[in-house]
Motif scaffolding. Structure first.
Motif, PDB file in Angstrom:
ATOM      1  N   GLU A  32      -7.230  10.256 -12.605  1.00 51.60           N
ATOM      2  CA  GLU A  32      -7.150  10.242 -14.012  1.00 51.60           C
ATOM      3  C   GLU A  32      -5.566  10.308 -14.712  1.00 51.60           C
ATOM      4  O   GLU A  32      -5.537   9.827 -15.740  1.00 51.60           O
ATOM      5  N   ARG A  33      -4.766  10.840 -14.032  1.00 56.23           N
ATOM      6  CA  ARG A  33      -3.334  11.108 -14.601  1.00 56.23           C
ATOM      7  C   ARG A  33      -2.336  11.166 -13.480  1.00 56.23           C
ATOM      8  O   ARG A  33      -2.461  11.869 -12.700  1.00 56.23           O
ATOM      9  N   PRO A  34      -1.408  10.210 -13.985  1.00 52.77           N
ATOM     10  CA  PRO A  34      -0.188  10.273 -13.079  1.00 52.77           C
ATOM     11  C   PRO A  34       0.857  11.470 -13.581  1.00 52.77           C
ATOM     12  O   PRO A  34       0.681  11.808 -14.484  1.00 52.77           O
ATOM     13  N   SER A  35       1.273  11.906 -12.436  1.00 56.02           N
ATOM     14  CA  SER A  35       2.397  12.983 -12.516  1.00 56.02           C
ATOM     15  C   SER A  35       3.471  12.760 -13.600  1.00 56.02           C
ATOM     16  O   SER A  35       3.750  11.233 -13.859  1.00 56.02           O
ATOM     17  N   ALA A  36       4.407  13.374 -13.830  1.00 62.20           N
ATOM     18  CA  ALA A  36       5.628  13.271 -14.712  1.00 62.20           C
ATOM     19  C   ALA A  36       6.751  12.336 -13.802  1.00 62.20           C
ATOM     20  O   ALA A  36       7.209  11.466 -14.436  1.00 62.20           O
ATOM     21  N   ALA A  37       6.473  12.535 -12.493  1.00 57.83           N
ATOM     22  CA  ALA A  37       7.449  11.939 -11.748  1.00 57.83           C
ATOM     23  C   ALA A  37       7.031  10.311 -11.515  1.00 57.83           C
ATOM     24  O   ALA A  37       7.793   9.401 -11.653  1.00 57.83           O
ATOM     25  N   THR A  55       4.948  -4.837  -6.222  1.00 58.18           N
ATOM     26  CA  THR A  55       5.529  -4.591  -4.796  1.00 58.18           C
ATOM     27  C   THR A  55       5.299  -3.365  -4.194  1.00 58.18           C
ATOM     28  O   THR A  55       4.922  -2.965  -3.072  1.00 58.18           O
ATOM     29  N   ALA A  56       5.491  -2.232  -5.557  1.00 60.05           N
ATOM     30  CA  ALA A  56       5.368  -0.836  -4.853  1.00 60.05           C
ATOM     31  C   ALA A  56       3.892  -0.551  -4.553  1.00 60.05           C
ATOM     32  O   ALA A  56       3.619   0.165  -3.667  1.00 60.05           O
ATOM     33  N   GLU A  57       2.920  -1.093  -5.402  1.00 62.16           N
ATOM     34  CA  GLU A  57       1.565  -0.670  -5.202  1.00 62.16           C
ATOM     35  C   GLU A  57       1.081  -1.191  -3.722  1.00 62.16           C
ATOM     36  O   GLU A  57       0.451  -0.454  -3.010  1.00 62.16           O
ATOM     37  N   ARG A  58       1.503  -2.284  -3.396  1.00 67.04           N
ATOM     38  CA  ARG A  58       1.216  -3.033  -2.247  1.00 67.04           C
ATOM     39  C   ARG A  58       1.939  -2.344  -0.989  1.00 67.04           C
ATOM     40  O   ARG A  58       1.129  -1.869  -0.092  1.00 67.04           O
ATOM     41  N   GLN A  59       3.084  -1.732  -1.070  1.00 66.69           N
ATOM     42  CA  GLN A  59       3.636  -1.051   0.050  1.00 66.69           C
ATOM     43  C   GLN A  59       3.190   0.340   0.035  1.00 66.69           C
ATOM     44  O   GLN A  59       3.021   0.904   1.276  1.00 66.69           O
ATOM     45  N   LEU A  60       2.714   1.115  -1.038  1.00 67.55           N
ATOM     46  CA  LEU A  60       1.896   2.346  -0.842  1.00 67.55           C
ATOM     47  C   LEU A  60       0.525   2.114  -0.302  1.00 67.55           C
ATOM     48  O   LEU A  60       0.359   2.931   0.631  1.00 67.55           O
ATOM     49  N   GLY A  93      -4.324   9.949   1.187  1.00 72.41           N
ATOM     50  CA  GLY A  93      -5.183   9.811  -0.227  1.00 72.41           C
ATOM     51  C   GLY A  93      -3.982   9.837  -1.455  1.00 72.41           C
ATOM     52  O   GLY A  93      -4.420   9.330  -2.427  1.00 72.41           O
ATOM     53  N   TRP A  94      -3.026  10.877  -1.328  1.00 76.77           N
ATOM     54  CA  TRP A  94      -2.222  10.755  -2.327  1.00 76.77           C
ATOM     55  C   TRP A  94      -1.472   9.315  -2.876  1.00 76.77           C
ATOM     56  O   TRP A  94      -1.204   8.932  -3.737  1.00 76.77           O
ATOM     57  N   LEU A  95      -1.140   8.563  -1.511  1.00 75.49           N
ATOM     58  CA  LEU A  95      -0.544   7.445  -1.796  1.00 75.49           C
ATOM     59  C   LEU A  95      -1.560   6.333  -2.256  1.00 75.49           C
ATOM     60  O   LEU A  95      -0.907   5.312  -3.323  1.00 75.49           O
ATOM     61  N   LEU A  96      -2.505   6.243  -2.019  1.00 78.27           N
ATOM     62  CA  LEU A  96      -3.615   5.674  -2.681  1.00 78.27           C
ATOM     63  C   LEU A  96      -3.869   6.058  -4.083  1.00 78.27           C
ATOM     64  O   LEU A  96      -4.198   4.931  -4.724  1.00 78.27           O
ATOM     65  N   GLU A 100      -3.485   3.257  -7.271  1.00 80.77           N
ATOM     66  CA  GLU A 100      -4.275   2.643  -8.163  1.00 80.77           C
ATOM     67  C   GLU A 100      -3.615   2.854  -9.648  1.00 80.77           C
ATOM     68  O   GLU A 100      -3.960   2.073 -10.470  1.00 80.77           O
ATOM     69  N   HIS A 101      -2.993   4.007  -9.842  1.00 77.92           N
ATOM     70  CA  HIS A 101      -2.269   4.123 -11.006  1.00 77.92           C
ATOM     71  C   HIS A 101      -1.132   2.890 -11.273  1.00 77.92           C
ATOM     72  O   HIS A 101      -1.139   2.426 -12.238  1.00 77.92           O
ATOM     73  N   LEU A 102      -0.389   2.520 -10.235  1.00 78.24           N
ATOM     74  CA  LEU A 102       0.189   1.391 -10.519  1.00 78.24           C
ATOM     75  C   LEU A 102      -0.344   0.291 -10.740  1.00 78.24           C
ATOM     76  O   LEU A 102       0.076  -0.868 -11.505  1.00 78.24           O
ATOM     77  N   LYS A 103      -1.530  -0.184 -10.265  1.00 80.52           N
ATOM     78  CA  LYS A 103      -2.314  -1.303 -10.332  1.00 80.52           C
ATOM     79  C   LYS A 103      -2.774  -1.296 -11.722  1.00 80.52           C
ATOM     80  O   LYS A 103      -2.771  -2.279 -12.377  1.00 80.52           O
TER      81      LYS A 103
END
Length: 231
Positions: A32-37, A55-60, A93-96, A100-103
């Protein structure tokens, strides 16, 4: 053998930018919430390189769903994930979650509002040439290498292409436009690599103003003159 630079960049280059945004920051994203980073990564990348987010979403997603097999691991031909403080079993799981947040950011136009950089990575990404100057010429070794701040700046100006110096001028102006108080400008200089105090009697903000005046006032690139000296 390690990945060649071209292969690394093609498969993991933007993923590496995302992950490095977490160095020194907690990897505490949830669905539900992306980190500060991650918010810092999005805030800067939307402004500087918006096309890189997809591109970052696909690579992650690719790394999470297709971890390196035993052969590539034995040969060293895989991306070595920096330590983000999570157990290995939680990394996919964290990478996914990040993917999702980037998407969602791209598809729904969720763009963080502009503000002062909030992480070390964001300071460095937003002001790269100022970081090069401060980290390279105003480190803790400066007193051993140069007579004073003016001499250090003169060395930078004498060894740097005019087009790069012009980029530095823009970054100094942009930093001053943030309108921070002197303590926050001191923090900014530290995040950008400066390890010595500004020359007396200037505080961090006043020295940046003098630096800007020196860079744009035609002091001849010598590092001398009133811009970096006491009144």
């Amino acid at each position: 053998m390690p990945l060649k630079p071209r292969e690394h960049d093609a498969k993991y280059g933007e993923l590496d930018q995302v992950v490095r945004a977490y160095l020194g920051q907690p990897a505490d994203d949830d669905p539900e919430r992306p980190s500060a980073a991650l918010t810092a990564y999005l805030r800067h990348t939307w402004q500087a390189r918006p096309g890189a987010i997809a591109t970052a979403e696909r690579q992650l997603r690719d790394l999470a769903e297709n971890p390196p097999g035993r052969l590539r691991t034995r040969l060293g031909e895989y991306y070595v994930l920096p330590d983000v403080g999570l157990p290995d079993a939680e990394i996919p799981g964290w990478l996914l979650v990040l993917a999702e947040h980037l998407k969602e950011s791209v598809e729904q136009g969720r763009v963080p509002a502009p503000e002062t950089p909030q992480t070390h990575w964001e300071w460095q990404a937003r002001f790269p040439e100022l970081g090069q100057l401060l980290g390279g010429w105003f480190s803790q070794d400066m007193p051993d290498e140069f007579a004073d701040h003016g001499a250090a700046l003169a060395d930078y100006l004498g060894s740097t292409a005019p087009s790069v110096i012009a980029r530095l001028v823009g970054e100094v102006h942009e930093l001053l436009a943030l309108g921070l108080d002197d303590g926050d400008y001191g923090l900014a200089l530290s995040e950008l690599g400066m390890e010595v105090d500004p020359p007396a009697p200037y505080g961090a903000g006043a020295w940046l103003v003098r630096l800007s005046a020196h860079l744009t006032g035609g002091a001849g690139g010598t590092g001398e003159g009133p811009a970096l000296r006491k009144p």
